[in-house]
Design an enzyme around this catalytic site. Structure first.
Site, PDB file in Angstrom:
ATOM      1  N   GLY A  64       0.827  -1.206   0.000  1.00  0.00           N
ATOM      2  CA  GLY A  64       0.000   0.000   0.000  1.00  0.00           C
ATOM      3  C   GLY A  64       0.854   1.247   0.000  1.00  0.00           C
ATOM      4  O   GLY A  64       2.092   1.169   0.059  1.00  0.00           O
ATOM      5  N   THR A  72       1.282   3.722   2.186  1.00  0.00           N
ATOM      6  CA  THR A  72       2.041   4.068   3.401  1.00  0.00           C
ATOM      7  C   THR A  72       3.231   3.123   3.552  1.00  0.00           C
ATOM      8  O   THR A  72       4.353   3.566   3.852  1.00  0.00           O
ATOM      9  CB  THR A  72       1.130   4.005   4.640  1.00  0.00           C
ATOM     10  OG1 THR A  72      -0.138   4.585   4.318  1.00  0.00           O
ATOM     11  CG2 THR A  72       1.747   4.765   5.807  1.00  0.00           C
ATOM     12  N   GLY A  79       0.707  -0.956   6.526  1.00  0.00           N
ATOM     13  CA  GLY A  79      -0.364   0.027   6.640  1.00  0.00           C
ATOM     14  C   GLY A  79      -1.663  -0.643   7.047  1.00  0.00           C
ATOM     15  O   GLY A  79      -1.694  -1.828   7.394  1.00  0.00           O
ATOM     16  N   ALA A  80      -2.750   0.119   7.004  1.00  0.00           N
ATOM     17  CA  ALA A  80      -4.068  -0.424   7.343  1.00  0.00           C
ATOM     18  C   ALA A  80      -5.134   0.448   6.706  1.00  0.00           C
ATOM     19  O   ALA A  80      -4.887   1.613   6.382  1.00  0.00           O
ATOM     20  CB  ALA A  80      -4.264  -0.476   8.850  1.00  0.00           C
ATOM     21  N   GLY A 137      -6.304  -4.983   3.414  1.00  0.00           N
ATOM     22  CA  GLY A 137      -6.709  -5.631   2.169  1.00  0.00           C
ATOM     23  C   GLY A 137      -7.236  -4.663   1.129  1.00  0.00           C
ATOM     24  O   GLY A 137      -7.711  -5.082   0.080  1.00  0.00           O
ATOM     25  N   GLU A 182      -0.093 -10.568   3.655  1.00  0.00           N
ATOM     26  CA  GLU A 182       0.132  -9.666   4.805  1.00  0.00           C
ATOM     27  C   GLU A 182      -0.126 -10.395   6.119  1.00  0.00           C
ATOM     28  O   GLU A 182       0.611 -10.231   7.090  1.00  0.00           O
ATOM     29  CB  GLU A 182      -0.777  -8.439   4.687  1.00  0.00           C
ATOM     30  CG  GLU A 182      -0.352  -7.507   3.560  1.00  0.00           C
ATOM     31  CD  GLU A 182      -1.329  -6.374   3.283  1.00  0.00           C
ATOM     32  OE1 GLU A 182      -0.886  -5.327   2.810  1.00  0.00           O
ATOM     33  OE2 GLU A 182      -2.546  -6.535   3.528  1.00  0.00           O
TER      34      GLU A 182
END
Ligand code: 5RP
Length: 225
Positions: free
Chosen positions: A29, A31, A84-85, A97, A105
């Site tokens: 991702g 971040t 990240g999230a 996701g 992950e």
């Protein structure tokens, strides 16, 4: 400060949690990309750190930066994973996701001794599911049957890219399940994983040791009490 600048602040803060030498799980991702770029600078300066990537995108980026990578089969001894999230709850549970990488992950998260989640403050919610649907990776074989079972938890939307099903790095599809606010994320995770054809969910329950959140008042470090 822009969202991107906040992501960079969180990404840079994660560097303080790396071992002097060792193995780092490389998230996916935007971040995590900023983090991998910062890690690349440390490696270029001579720091003995190797990575295990959670996606083909992160692999390509790490390779381009000269970060040594472990093989794909392990077994790995990962010291720290930085990822990240999409959503982080008050309990520090996480939905991941958004990039369709939650299976790798989660494997790497579980193989890591310490998990750091890096986010800007837009990702915070009281409860998971307030802002995000739960991404579920599903085998293509029997996917309409799997989908109808997942719909017990909320409307299921097949994720598309350029009008075609989004295919994960492992060759599967993603259904985003609009559950609404989730009371018991661990129970929901177990219920979804019990459906044949479900490969992995984006629910990471009790898997964040430290959440670094960049917001208007600077950086906050959140840990479970
Ligand atoms: C990919 C992920 C990402 O970590 C998540 O989607 C956050 O991405 P970004 O940092 O671009 O907001 O889980 O599967």
């Amino acid at each position: 400060m822009s969202t991107n600048e906040r992501k960079l602040e969180a990404a840079k803060a994660a560097l303080a949690h790396l071992p002097e030498s060792g193995v780092v799980g490389l998230g996916s991702g935007s971040t995590a990309t900023l983090f991998i770029q910062e890690l690349g600078k440390l490696v270029a300066a001579g720091r003995k750190l190797a990575g295990v990537p959670t996606s083909e995108d992160s692999r390509r980026l790490a390779e381009s930066l000269g970060i040594p990578l472990l093989d794909d089969v392990g077994p790995w001894q990962i010291d720290v994973c930085v990822d990240g999230a999409d959503e982080v709850s008050d309990d520090l549970d996480v939905i991941k996701g958004g990039g369709g990488c939650q299976t790798r992950e989660k494997i790497i998260n579980h193989a890591s001794g310490f998990n750091v989640i890096i986010v800007d403050d837009s990702k915070l919610s009281a409860r998971l599911g307030e802002k995000w649907a739960v991404p579920v990776e599903v085998l293509r074989f029997g996917e309409n049957t799997t989908r109808s079972r997942l719909e017990a938890f909320g409307p299921a939307t097949l994720r598309l890219r350029d009008g075609a099903p989004w295919i994960t790095d492992s060759g599967n599809v993603i259904y985003d399940i609009a559950t609404g606010p989730i009371d018991h994320p661990a129970k929901l995770d177990a219920q979804m994983l019990a459906i044949p054809g479900v490969v992995e969910t984006g629910l990471f329950v009790g898997r964040a040791n430290l959440v670094l959140v960049a917001g208007p008042d600077g950086l906050r470090q959140l840990k479970k009490q």
